[in-house]
Scaffold this motif. Structure first.
Motif, mmCIF file in Angstrom:
data_model
loop_
_atom_site.group_PDB
_atom_site.id
_atom_site.type_symbol
_atom_site.label_atom_id
_atom_site.label_comp_id
_atom_site.label_asym_id
_atom_site.label_seq_id
_atom_site.Cartn_x
_atom_site.Cartn_y
_atom_site.Cartn_z
ATOM 1 N N LYS A 27 16.315 -71.107 -34.852
ATOM 2 C CA LYS A 27 15.738 -72.332 -35.403
ATOM 3 C C LYS A 27 14.852 -71.993 -36.597
ATOM 4 C CE LYS A 27 15.693 -74.954 -31.068
ATOM 5 N NZ LYS A 27 14.858 -75.685 -30.096
ATOM 6 N N GLY A 28 14.730 -72.931 -37.513
ATOM 7 C CA GLY A 28 13.815 -72.767 -38.631
ATOM 8 C C GLY A 28 14.424 -72.054 -39.821
ATOM 9 N N ALA A 29 13.609 -71.883 -40.840
ATOM 10 C CA ALA A 29 14.046 -71.267 -42.087
ATOM 11 C C ALA A 29 14.228 -69.759 -41.917
ATOM 12 C CB ALA A 29 13.028 -71.549 -43.189
ATOM 13 N N SER A 30 15.147 -69.213 -42.695
ATOM 14 C CA SER A 30 15.448 -67.786 -42.573
ATOM 15 C C SER A 30 14.266 -66.908 -42.987
ATOM 16 C CB SER A 30 16.662 -67.427 -43.426
ATOM 17 O OG SER A 30 16.440 -67.751 -44.785
ATOM 18 N N TRP A 31 13.390 -67.415 -43.866
ATOM 19 C CA TRP A 31 12.259 -66.594 -44.304
ATOM 20 C C TRP A 31 11.220 -66.390 -43.193
ATOM 21 C CZ3 TRP A 31 7.374 -68.597 -44.067
ATOM 22 C CH2 TRP A 31 7.230 -69.992 -44.077
ATOM 23 N N GLY A 32 11.374 -67.092 -42.058
ATOM 24 C CA GLY A 32 10.465 -66.899 -40.940
ATOM 25 C C GLY A 32 10.502 -65.495 -40.363
ATOM 26 N N TRP A 33 11.604 -64.759 -40.651
ATOM 27 C CA TRP A 33 11.662 -63.359 -40.227
ATOM 28 C C TRP A 33 10.487 -62.552 -40.785
ATOM 29 C CZ3 TRP A 33 14.375 -60.700 -36.763
ATOM 30 C CH2 TRP A 33 15.572 -61.235 -36.285
ATOM 31 N N ALA A 34 10.121 -62.837 -42.025
ATOM 32 C CA ALA A 34 9.101 -62.014 -42.695
ATOM 33 C C ALA A 34 7.753 -62.064 -41.973
ATOM 34 C CB ALA A 34 8.968 -62.440 -44.150
ATOM 35 N N PRO A 35 7.152 -63.253 -41.759
ATOM 36 C CA PRO A 35 5.867 -63.262 -41.057
ATOM 37 C C PRO A 35 5.959 -62.793 -39.613
ATOM 38 C CG PRO A 35 6.649 -65.514 -41.415
ATOM 39 C CD PRO A 35 7.524 -64.615 -42.220
ATOM 40 N N ALA A 36 7.089 -63.070 -38.932
ATOM 41 C CA ALA A 36 7.235 -62.637 -37.545
ATOM 42 C C ALA A 36 7.265 -61.108 -37.450
ATOM 43 C CB ALA A 36 8.494 -63.234 -36.927
ATOM 44 N N LEU A 37 8.038 -60.475 -38.326
ATOM 45 C CA LEU A 37 8.118 -59.013 -38.330
ATOM 46 C C LEU A 37 6.812 -58.371 -38.782
ATOM 47 C CD1 LEU A 37 11.705 -58.318 -39.708
ATOM 48 C CD2 LEU A 37 10.824 -57.695 -37.453
ATOM 49 N N LEU A 38 6.195 -58.945 -39.802
ATOM 50 C CA LEU A 38 4.917 -58.411 -40.270
ATOM 51 C C LEU A 38 3.863 -58.472 -39.172
ATOM 52 C CD1 LEU A 38 4.566 -59.757 -43.933
ATOM 53 C CD2 LEU A 38 4.642 -57.363 -43.209
ATOM 54 N N THR A 76 0.673 -55.884 -38.503
ATOM 55 C CA THR A 76 -0.676 -56.311 -38.110
ATOM 56 C C THR A 76 -0.939 -56.154 -36.619
ATOM 57 O OG1 THR A 76 0.034 -58.630 -37.922
ATOM 58 C CG2 THR A 76 -0.837 -57.905 -40.042
ATOM 59 N N SER A 77 0.112 -56.116 -35.786
ATOM 60 C CA SER A 77 -0.086 -55.842 -34.361
ATOM 61 C C SER A 77 0.117 -54.355 -34.076
ATOM 62 C CB SER A 77 0.881 -56.675 -33.513
ATOM 63 O OG SER A 77 0.557 -58.042 -33.563
ATOM 64 N N GLY A 78 1.329 -53.841 -34.316
ATOM 65 C CA GLY A 78 1.623 -52.456 -33.993
ATOM 66 C C GLY A 78 0.739 -51.457 -34.725
ATOM 67 N N MET A 79 0.829 -51.449 -36.054
ATOM 68 C CA MET A 79 0.036 -50.495 -36.825
ATOM 69 C C MET A 79 -1.450 -50.843 -36.800
ATOM 70 S SD MET A 79 2.601 -49.775 -40.060
ATOM 71 C CE MET A 79 1.540 -48.488 -40.705
ATOM 72 N N GLY A 80 -1.746 -52.150 -36.727
ATOM 73 C CA GLY A 80 -3.150 -52.569 -36.664
ATOM 74 C C GLY A 80 -3.830 -52.067 -35.411
ATOM 75 N N TYR A 81 -3.157 -52.203 -34.258
ATOM 76 C CA TYR A 81 -3.738 -51.723 -33.006
ATOM 77 C C TYR A 81 -3.862 -50.200 -33.017
ATOM 78 C CZ TYR A 81 -2.784 -56.405 -31.132
ATOM 79 O OH TYR A 81 -2.746 -57.756 -30.920
#
Length: 293
Positions: free
Chosen positions: A211-222, A227-232
């Motif tokens: 569902k949703g626009a294809s560019w949603g991959w970018a914020p989800a992956l980031l 910001t979660s994996g490398m941030g933690y």
């Protein structure tokens, strides 16, 4: 300049820069998830799965590099509690991100983390100072202000608020459980990996993939890998080098950074009520860090 003097100046500045980078990463999670779910129209289950799966890949790679595959072990009770509470956080956070502004969401999250950890201290009969009582009361008052009847066209979705509060409970319990884990990087990697499996089941049941626009991959992956994996991972590197009180105070900046990011990237201008609530919540958390005289 003498090399020793230069190093004394450089090391604290480097530590400050790393800490600031981590706080920006934590705040970016609110903004990025809001972008994926609200702006791109992605399903919350799909967003949560991508975030957990990509974060798990990064964290597992870092954990294996640090400990080796033989080091990826954790007591079942600690692992089970970690996966359950992390999943609760992701569930509430992912859905709420599509319903309330990034700044309001971050403020609600951190206030509930504070209240949950305070309740955990009561449950374990930890000695609680007067300042912590006052701080928890102010944080709760800040949440009450957010829920006051709207005026001037400002409205906070009660379902979004409730779900973000639930996410805060999940993250608070996850933090309390993390105190029992001897290897935080390994624990976080395993928690993310198993929680991603649960998120996959949630996503298949919710049927919101694609569902949703294809560019949603970018914020989800980031949000997951960076910001979660490398941030933690970076946070665990910084934590041993700074006092616990300073670490807690640093996190007070997260709701404000998230509000600024929401204003710049999502055109979500914080209301006067938000700033009043932020003053109460952040002031309450700051007071709770004071040592008893």
């Amino acid at each position: 300049m003498d090399n020793r003097v230069f190093r004394r100046f450089l090391v604290p500045m480097r530590l400050f820069a790393l800490t600031a980078l981590v706080m920006i990463a934590f705040a970016a999670n609110s903004v990025l998830n809001r972008m994926a779910v609200h702006d791109a129209g992605w399903g919350p289950a799909a967003t949560g799965f991508v975030r957990l799966a990509s974060g798990a890949l990064v964290l597992l790679a870092l954990a294996i590099r640090a400990k080796g595959t033989a080091g990826l072990r954790l007591p079942p009770a600690i692992l089970g509690a970690g996966v359950a509470t992390l999943s609760l956080y992701i569930f509430g956070f992912s859905i709420a991100s599509g319903l309330i502004d990034a700044g309001v969401g971050a403020l609600t999250l951190f206030a509930m983390v504070q209240i949950t950890m305070f309740a955990g201290a009561l449950w374990t009969r930890e000695a609680i100072s007067l300042w912590r009582w006052i701080g928890a009361g102010l944080a709760f008052a800040g949440l009450a202000v957010l829920l006051l009847p709207a005026s001037g066209g400002t409205h906070i979705d009660p379902r979004g608020f409730a779900l973000m509060a639930l996410a805060g409970v999940g993250w608070g319990l996850y933090s309390l459980n993390g105190r029992r884990a001897g290897a935080p990087l390994v624990a976080t990697a395993l928690n993310f990996a198993l929680a991603a499996a649960l998120a996959l089941i949630w996503m298949l049941g919710a049927d919101d993939w694609g569902k949703g626009a294809s560019w949603g991959w970018a914020p989800a992956l980031l949000s997951g890998a960076v910001t979660s994996g490398m941030g933690y991972a970076l946070w665990y590197r910084v934590l041993p080098q700074i006092p616990a009180s300073l670490a807690a105070i640093a996190q007070l900046s997260v709701p404000l950074i998230a509000a600024l990011g929401g204003a710049l990237l999502l055109a979500e201008i914080p209301s006067a009520r938000f700033w009043l609530a932020a003053t109460l919540v952040i002031g309450g958390i700051a007071l709770s860090l004071r040592r008893a005289p």
